[in-house]
Design an enzyme around this catalytic site. Structure first.
Site, PDB file in Angstrom:
ATOM      1  N   SER A   1       0.842  -1.196   0.000  1.00 30.51           N
ATOM      2  CA  SER A   1       0.000   0.000   0.000  1.00 30.51           C
ATOM      3  C   SER A   1       0.877   1.245   0.000  1.00 30.51           C
ATOM      4  O   SER A   1       2.103   1.170   0.052  1.00 30.51           O
ATOM      5  CB  SER A   1      -0.920   0.009   1.226  1.00 30.51           C
ATOM      6  OG  SER A   1      -0.152   0.109   2.414  1.00 30.51           O
ATOM      7  N   LYS A   2       0.207   2.397  -0.031  1.00 29.25           N
ATOM      8  CA  LYS A   2       0.928   3.677  -0.098  1.00 29.25           C
ATOM      9  C   LYS A   2       1.847   3.884   1.096  1.00 29.25           C
ATOM     10  O   LYS A   2       2.847   4.587   0.993  1.00 29.25           O
ATOM     11  CB  LYS A   2      -0.084   4.832  -0.164  1.00 29.25           C
ATOM     12  CG  LYS A   2      -0.877   4.890  -1.450  1.00 29.25           C
ATOM     13  CD  LYS A   2      -0.017   5.229  -2.644  1.00 29.25           C
ATOM     14  CE  LYS A   2       0.481   6.640  -2.637  1.00 29.25           C
ATOM     15  NZ  LYS A   2       1.276   6.983  -3.833  1.00 29.25           N
TER      16      LYS A   2
END
Length: 521
Positions: A304-305
């Site tokens: 994820s980010k």
């Protein structure tokens, strides 16, 4: 019983017309061969004629954000398989999520695919015989086939309210039953249905799932996969607003576009049960499935980010080369059975095969990607390197990996609990392994470091975080980051090319620092 939709305008979802003003002129289709055949023929639909046994694969993204590395890997595997077998690579846009889909996102994804060199043979901007290639432009087709299923008794209108459906879920949970549809509309009479329609109530349409049926697929990666239909319950094909549901669209499109092989992420495996039921109900043949393992972050969580850049566009902006990205993505879940790590695109065309895709999850390691990018940079002609405008954001991240901020980390509250759990025991073992040469031997072998760590855990009766967190602090000077084994391998490979300005702390110097600190405990 005919289905109709107030949202249709000339076969296109009218509700989307305002938010989907074309940025570029869409392809003109005048109803493709297959599309027309379905709409104009009352009998069963037939799959596209795909020139005998020609391979046809597709990448079908939803234009709801940037092209994630996971999606890029899926596109690459499909593209390589088509190239290997002289087939066709289709780009289909699955934009039925009207609230989140945007044409700008679609264009961004197409631009990133082109940057990677993944050219498609058919798609929204280069139509073939089985378009349109946006699901929002195929709504009339889905309605036609849903009508066919209703006429055959394989689908039915459902007038249940949201409150009724929620009550069914609560009741099923209380009785410890699967949360499947048990409403009355599966067995409702024509009179009951006509009464609701006369009141102006708009139904959704559900697929009538056969009872106690074994559904089986042969997956190239997973092997044989089976489900029992009783775990499913009657699922929605068309929402009450007239828009089709993902699993219905996908099954219809894959067949009518002549897709021979469906290569996608394993998170889609549960969807396959619904899709196979739709294939069978419409008289379609199954494609060949290959469900590819997920891509995880170095900490084995979902990428994820919070782990940094995850989209192709971000890596492009950071100065990574397209051939390096293609090379690295190809090795996330696939190998050719050799120790080779650097491949040209032409070599990947020749060597790629579905039977070499692994079942276990792949780990995205930016350190490895940076190293691979460096190999491609070194291979560039000098004049090309001089002319390149590389963005240096990645340089700062690489400096972070080369540094060894041990003192700062040990001063944090987060590290205190790990230090208190006899970190000296782990530190002494690592120092002894370094001095005997065992640590460097483990660092240079594929998978050897993991075995070495496992042996260390057995010797000290440690596992999980009790083993890996003190080892990470001692070797990297950090609490979090990329795989420790890969970082150690990078340190072992350094041969004097790294300048002092990078802040690089060699492994030997790290060992001396940890020795000095352990002596104070």
């Amino acid at each position: 019983m005919r289905l109709s939709s107030p949202l249709l305008r000339n076969g296109v979802c009218a509700a989307r017309s305002k938010c989907f003003q074309p940025v570029f002129k869409p392809a003109q289709y005048s109803k493709s061969r297959v599309y027309s055949a379905v709409l104009d023929t009352p009998s069963r639909a037939s799959p596209a004629n795909t020139n005998g046994n020609q391979v046809r694969v597709r990448f079908a993204p939803s234009p709801t954000g940037n092209l994630h590395v996971g999606g890029a890997r899926t596109a690459l595997f499909n593209w390589l398989y088509a190239k290997k077998h002289g087939g066709k690579f289709i780009l289909r846009v699955e934009d039925t999520d009207a609230a989140r889909s945007t044409r700008a996102s679609e264009e961004d994804m197409m631009r990133d695919l082109k940057w990677l060199g993944l050219d498609w043979d058919e798609g929204p901007d280069c139509p073939g015989e089985v378009g349109p290639y946006r699901q929002s432009e195929r709504t009339e087709l889905y309605l036609k086939l849903a009508n066919q299923l209703v006429d055959q008794g394989l689908a039915y209108p459902c007038f249940c309210t949201d409150e009724e459906l929620e009550a069914m879920k609560v009741d099923a949970a209380a009785k410890k039953l699967p949360p499947i549809y048990r409403g009355k509309w599966a067995t409702a009479s024509k009179e009951e249905v006509d009464e609701m329609k006369a009141k102006g109530v708009i139904p959704c349409y559900r697929f009538r799932v056969p009872k106690n049926k074994e559904i089986k697929i042969q997956d190239i990666v997973r092997g044989e996969v089976t489900w029992n239909s009783d775990t499913l319950g009657d699922f929605v094909l068309l929402r009450s607003n007239g828009l089709p549901v993902y699993n219905f669209c996908v099954a219809v499109d894959d067949c009518l576009m002549g897709i021979t092989h469906v290569i996608r992420a394993e998170e889609h495996l549960p969807n396959t049960l619904r899709q196979v039921l739709v294939y069978e109900a419409l008289g379609f043949a199954q494609p060949i499935f290959s469900h590819v393992s997920l891509i995880l972050a170095p900490d084995k969580s979902k990428l994820s980010k919070r782990h940094g850049a995850t989209s192709v566009g971000e890596f492009k902006e950071q100065g990574f080369l397209a051939p390096a990205m293609v090379n690295y993505l190809s090795l996330l879940g696939w190998n050719d059975g050799t120790e080779q790590e650097i491949f040209t695109v032409e070599e990947l065309h020749q060597k790629f095969s579905l039977d070499r895709i692994t079942k276990s999850p792949a780990v995205f390691d930016k350190t490895k990607l940076s190293w691979m990018n460096g190999q491609f940079l070194k291979a560039l002609p000098e004049e090309e390197i001089v002319s390149m405008e590389l963005i240096t954001e990645g340089e700062g991240q690489l400096k972070d990996l080369l540094a060894y901020p041990l003192e700062e980390i040990l001063a944090t509250d987060e590290a205190k609990e790990i230090v208190a759990d006899n970190i000296k025991e782990v530190g002494d073992a690592i120092i002894a392994a370094y001095e005997s040469g065992g640590l460097m031997e483990a660092a240079n072998g594929d998978g050897t470091f993991k075995k070495w760590m496992k042996d260390l855990g057995k010797a000290q009766t440690r596992k999980g975080k009790r083993l890996f967190m003190p080892a990470r602090i001692i070797l990297t000077g950090r609490m979090h980051g990329t795989d420790v084994g890969e970082q150690l391998k990078m340190l072992a490979l350094e041969n004097g090319d790294v300048t002092p300005e990078t802040g690089y702390v060699p492994l030997a110097e790290r060992i001396e620092k940890i020795k000095a600190w352990l002596a104070t405990l």
